[in-house]
Design an enzyme around this catalytic site. Structure first.
Site, PDB file in Angstrom:
ATOM      1  N   ASP A 198     121.840  18.645  -3.813  1.00 56.84           N
ATOM      2  CA  ASP A 198     120.535  19.237  -4.081  1.00 56.84           C
ATOM      3  C   ASP A 198     119.764  18.251  -4.961  1.00 56.84           C
ATOM      4  O   ASP A 198     120.162  17.996  -6.105  1.00 56.84           O
ATOM      5  CB  ASP A 198     120.758  20.574  -4.812  1.00 56.84           C
ATOM      6  CG  ASP A 198     119.455  21.250  -5.202  1.00 56.84           C
ATOM      7  OD1 ASP A 198     118.373  20.638  -5.031  1.00 56.84           O
ATOM      8  OD2 ASP A 198     119.516  22.388  -5.698  1.00 56.84           O
ATOM      9  N   TYR A 201     101.948  19.432  -0.185  1.00 55.81           N
ATOM     10  CA  TYR A 201     102.739  18.284   0.290  1.00 55.81           C
ATOM     11  C   TYR A 201     101.981  16.971   0.067  1.00 55.81           C
ATOM     12  O   TYR A 201     102.543  15.978  -0.403  1.00 55.81           O
ATOM     13  CB  TYR A 201     103.028  18.505   1.769  1.00 55.81           C
ATOM     14  CG  TYR A 201     103.749  17.413   2.506  1.00 55.81           C
ATOM     15  CD1 TYR A 201     105.035  17.027   2.148  1.00 55.81           C
ATOM     16  CD2 TYR A 201     103.155  16.787   3.602  1.00 55.81           C
ATOM     17  CE1 TYR A 201     105.707  16.049   2.854  1.00 55.81           C
ATOM     18  CE2 TYR A 201     103.821  15.809   4.315  1.00 55.81           C
ATOM     19  CZ  TYR A 201     105.099  15.435   3.937  1.00 55.81           C
ATOM     20  OH  TYR A 201     105.756  14.467   4.636  1.00 55.81           O
ATOM     21  N   LYS A 245     102.906  13.785  -2.259  1.00 59.89           N
ATOM     22  CA  LYS A 245     103.097  12.443  -1.694  1.00 59.89           C
ATOM     23  C   LYS A 245     102.262  11.402  -2.447  1.00 59.89           C
ATOM     24  O   LYS A 245     102.732  10.295  -2.707  1.00 59.89           O
ATOM     25  CB  LYS A 245     102.762  12.428  -0.193  1.00 59.89           C
ATOM     26  CG  LYS A 245     103.832  13.084   0.671  1.00 59.89           C
ATOM     27  CD  LYS A 245     105.146  12.334   0.554  1.00 59.89           C
ATOM     28  CE  LYS A 245     106.263  12.952   1.357  1.00 59.89           C
ATOM     29  NZ  LYS A 245     107.573  12.326   1.061  1.00 59.89           N
ATOM     30  N   GLN A 279     114.715  15.571  10.518  1.00 54.21           N
ATOM     31  CA  GLN A 279     114.334  14.882  11.767  1.00 54.21           C
ATOM     32  C   GLN A 279     114.552  13.374  11.668  1.00 54.21           C
ATOM     33  O   GLN A 279     115.141  12.764  12.551  1.00 54.21           O
ATOM     34  CB  GLN A 279     112.854  15.165  12.071  1.00 54.21           C
ATOM     35  CG  GLN A 279     112.380  14.591  13.399  1.00 54.21           C
ATOM     36  CD  GLN A 279     110.854  14.538  13.518  1.00 54.21           C
ATOM     37  OE1 GLN A 279     110.140  14.627  12.532  1.00 54.21           O
ATOM     38  NE2 GLN A 279     110.378  14.395  14.739  1.00 54.21           N
ATOM     39  N   ASP A 304     122.733  16.130   2.182  1.00 54.92           N
ATOM     40  CA  ASP A 304     121.687  17.111   2.453  1.00 54.92           C
ATOM     41  C   ASP A 304     121.988  18.320   1.568  1.00 54.92           C
ATOM     42  O   ASP A 304     123.130  18.511   1.161  1.00 54.92           O
ATOM     43  CB  ASP A 304     121.669  17.516   3.933  1.00 54.92           C
ATOM     44  CG  ASP A 304     120.341  18.135   4.332  1.00 54.92           C
ATOM     45  OD1 ASP A 304     119.476  17.414   4.876  1.00 54.92           O
ATOM     46  OD2 ASP A 304     120.136  19.346   4.080  1.00 54.92           O
ATOM     47  N   ILE A 354     105.799  12.159  13.523  1.00 49.59           N
ATOM     48  CA  ILE A 354     106.921  11.467  14.169  1.00 49.59           C
ATOM     49  C   ILE A 354     107.430  12.343  15.320  1.00 49.59           C
ATOM     50  O   ILE A 354     107.722  13.526  15.127  1.00 49.59           O
ATOM     51  CB  ILE A 354     108.064  11.202  13.160  1.00 49.59           C
ATOM     52  CG1 ILE A 354     107.554  10.449  11.921  1.00 49.59           C
ATOM     53  CG2 ILE A 354     109.205  10.444  13.837  1.00 49.59           C
ATOM     54  CD1 ILE A 354     107.052   9.042  12.164  1.00 49.59           C
ATOM     55  N   GLY A 367     118.532  14.101   2.555  1.00 49.05           N
ATOM     56  CA  GLY A 367     117.807  14.727   3.666  1.00 49.05           C
ATOM     57  C   GLY A 367     118.323  14.336   5.040  1.00 49.05           C
ATOM     58  O   GLY A 367     117.544  14.218   5.994  1.00 49.05           O
TER      59      GLY A 367
HETATM   60  N1  SER Z   1     104.698  15.255   9.894  1.00 48.90           N
HETATM   61  C1  SER Z   1     104.266  15.635   8.574  1.00 48.90           C
HETATM   62  C2  SER Z   1     103.712  16.989   8.557  1.00 48.90           C
HETATM   63  O1  SER Z   1     103.119  17.375   9.530  1.00 48.90           O
HETATM   64  C3  SER Z   1     103.244  14.673   8.071  1.00 48.90           C
HETATM   65  O2  SER Z   1     103.889  13.677   7.367  1.00 48.90           O
HETATM   66  O3  SER Z   1     103.819  17.659   7.575  1.00 48.90           O
END
Ligand code: SER
Length: 314
Positions: free
Chosen positions: A53, A143, A147, A12, A34, A173, A8
């Site tokens: 991948d 997501y 996680k 960011q 990546d 972030i 990755g």
């Molecule tokens: N920055 C991420 C998101 O908004 C959260 O970990 O999906």
């Protein structure tokens, strides 16, 4: 550790964290990867890069053999907002990609893997203020589900196979070098770019939506420090809460107005509002502080000053 595979790197965090590791270990010892071959020139020029991948287990095994990899920083993932638009893709990359990393590592005797978690691990039932590390999770996004499963799977591999998988729950972030890739906290980056480019910003979250955030230099330092921390000190290795400050869009706008008094913000919440509302307002990160010295340097105003200065220079 002598050779570390990064996944990755177009993202960011990857595009900046990579350089902290290349500086420490030497450029040739950090293998950037990546899925997209379109990658920043400075990454390509500073050391090895492969197109990889993470859903292709054999390709991971080949890369590890070819470069004699002995540790992994696994950042490839589909973030919350993109994940809600394409849940199957999120499942495939976030679940299969991660289990592939763990399995190949196990087969090849690699112990240390860093795989970040997120505030997305929390859900509507989680206490929203000063959220403890060990708490009710029940996330409602794909997501977030991924996680939580990654956190648990990492702990499982650590216990069952004596591996050394580590992770931290990143808040939003904020950075100025590489755009975030489709998360719910992305407004807190876009607002600075629009403040400089247009003097105004239309926010996709409502004005009082409180979320924990962190500026990129703190994220880099924290991730680097957890990766290198003494294993014997880590009692909850795969899921450290880490945060720097909690803000609402209005608070970010007010901070920008100290430098750009005419800055205007309007609010037009979309589907991401429900995601943000299901997450926590603030986190208790004392375990990270205690066990591996987490100690962020930036607050909102200090970050705003630097973000506006750096973006103006571009
Ligand atoms: N920055 C991420 C998101 O908004 C959260 O970990 O999906």
């Amino acid at each position: 550790m002598k050779k570390i595979l990064f996944t990755g790197c177009g993202g960011q965090i990857g595009s900046e964290l990579l350089f902290a590791f290349r500086k420490e270990y030497g450029n040739d010892n950090i293998i950037a990867s990546d899925v997209s071959p379109k990658i920043k020139q400075e990454i390509l020029e500073s050391g090895p890069f492969i197109s990889l991948d993470v859903t292709d287990r054999q390709a991971i095994a080949n890369a590890i053999d070819e470069y004699k990899v002995d540790a992994i920083v696994h950042l490839a993932g589909i973030l919350s907002a993109v994940g809600e638009k394409n849940p199957q893709l999120a499942w495939n990359v976030n679940m299969n990609g991660t289990v592939n990393m763990f399995e190949v590592a196990r087969e090849k005797g690699i112990k240390r893997i860093l795989v970040p978690s997120s505030i997305a691990a929390f859900g509507p039932d989680t206490p929203h203020e000063m959220t403890p590390q060990r708490t009710l999770l029940y996330p409602t996004t794909m997501y977030g589900i991924n996680k939580v499963a990654n956190e648990l799977l990492g702990s499982y591999y650590n216990a069952k196979y004596d591996m050394d998988i580590r992770g931290l729950r990143y808040p939003g972030i904020i950075s100025h070098k590489t755009a975030p890739g489709g998360g719910t906290t992305d407004y807190a980056v876009a607002i600075y770019f629009d403040a400089i480019a247009k003097g105004s910003y239309e926010c996709f979250l409502s004005e009082n939506t409180m979320l924990p955030m962190m500026y990129m230099p703190d994220c880099i330092k924290g991730t680097f420090d957890l990766f290198h921390a003494d294993k014997s000190q880590l009692t909850d290795a795969t899921r450290y809460n880490v945060t720097a400050f909690s803000v609402t869009p209005k608070m970010v706008a007010d901070s920008i107005k100290k430098h750009i008094p005419n800055f205007e913000i309007t609010y037009k919440p979309d589907f991401r509002q429900a995601i943000a509302d299901s997450w926590t307002d603030s986190m208790d990160d004392h375990l990270a502080r205690q066990e591996w010295g987490w100690n962020p340097e930036y607050d909102l105003d200090k970050m705003t000053e630097e973000m506006l200065r750096e973006i103006s220079l571009k």
